[in-house]
Design an enzyme around this catalytic site. Sequence first.
Site, PDB file in Angstrom:
ATOM      1  CG  HIS A   1      -1.898   1.318   1.169  1.00 50.82           C
ATOM      2  ND1 HIS A   1      -3.129   1.129   0.877  1.00 50.82           N
ATOM      3  CD2 HIS A   1      -1.670   2.592   1.668  1.00 50.82           C
ATOM      4  CE1 HIS A   1      -3.707   2.354   0.700  1.00 50.82           C
ATOM      5  NE2 HIS A   1      -3.026   3.171   1.251  1.00 50.82           N
ATOM      6  CB  CYS A   2       2.217   3.430  -2.572  1.00 47.96           C
ATOM      7  SG  CYS A   2       2.867   4.885  -2.942  1.00 47.96           S
ATOM      8  N   PRO A   3       1.101   5.159   0.251  1.00 48.88           N
ATOM      9  CG  PRO A   3       2.284   6.183   2.071  1.00 48.88           C
ATOM     10  CD  PRO A   3       2.170   4.810   1.271  1.00 48.88           C
TER      11      PRO A   3
END
Length: 314
Positions: free
Chosen positions: A154-156
């Site tokens: 998961h990439c913010p």
Amino acid sequence: MRSPVHRYRDIERQATNLQLEPYVPPSPESPSAMWFIRDACGIVCGVITWFLVLYAEFVVLFVMLLPSKNVTYSLVNGMIFNSLAFLALASHLRAMCTDPGAVPKGNATKEFIESLQLKPGQVVYKCPKCCSIKPDRAHHCSVCKRCIRKMDHHCPWVNNCVGESNQKFFVLFTMYIALISLHALMMVVFHFLYCFEDDWTKCSTFSPPVTVILLILLCFEGLLFLIFTSVMFGTQVHSICTDETGIERLKGETATWDKKPCWESVKEAFGGSFSLSWFSPFSTLTCRRSPSEHVPVTPQGDIIEEDIIEIPLD
């Protein structure tokens, strides 16, 4: 005589602690609905990403290119930088607003399991957080609150998971950001050399102190983003070529799937045979799977008996 039963395994909890309750699956999600994660941290990071790109755009145009006396230099570099910046932001939007491969919620019902027409003794995997049947190589994301097929991480910065359906756009985003960072750094170096040889008051529309500060900040931003996105780009390409996601590599999972050759895996991630559409964030991937595809079915002998929950189908 006991009727045949199908079995499924809850891979998030122990079987003794799981209580199965009636669950009514939500209405099917519209395929045309825009995907967007309402996460405050991710939204802030996405806004920061756009702000930094627009800041670089401002410095490149109004500090370095427009004041330049060389019209050809300004036009060529302006077209290159703006084209790369546009593709980077478009890739960012596609990575952020594309369903990464979410598994439908609430499909782990008796009726859906019956529709799979499993043989007695076969098992499927269930995520208790989504109440959904978990496809092979899917992982649950606590931010997206969904199971994602072939979830890498998961990439913010894109406020989304990087998964089966949007990995191409994330790869393009990191590639174009790395390219505009490198291009900006090269222009900063040439501009400093030009200003040292000429009068500082003639090489920018801003005062010399302001010009130096703006260029130093751009240099720092470009160097930081170049290193970060280059590493991420290399990591993603390596994951695609080895057919192994970041989570699978981090957990040290043993490959139970048939790994594809590097070139086949790349073609699957980018949506077909090599073409210019590989580099376009506007092309649509054609390898998206249906929700029920690749539901894992495992023989009974491969499962620990105490971790299996029996559900009568009659």
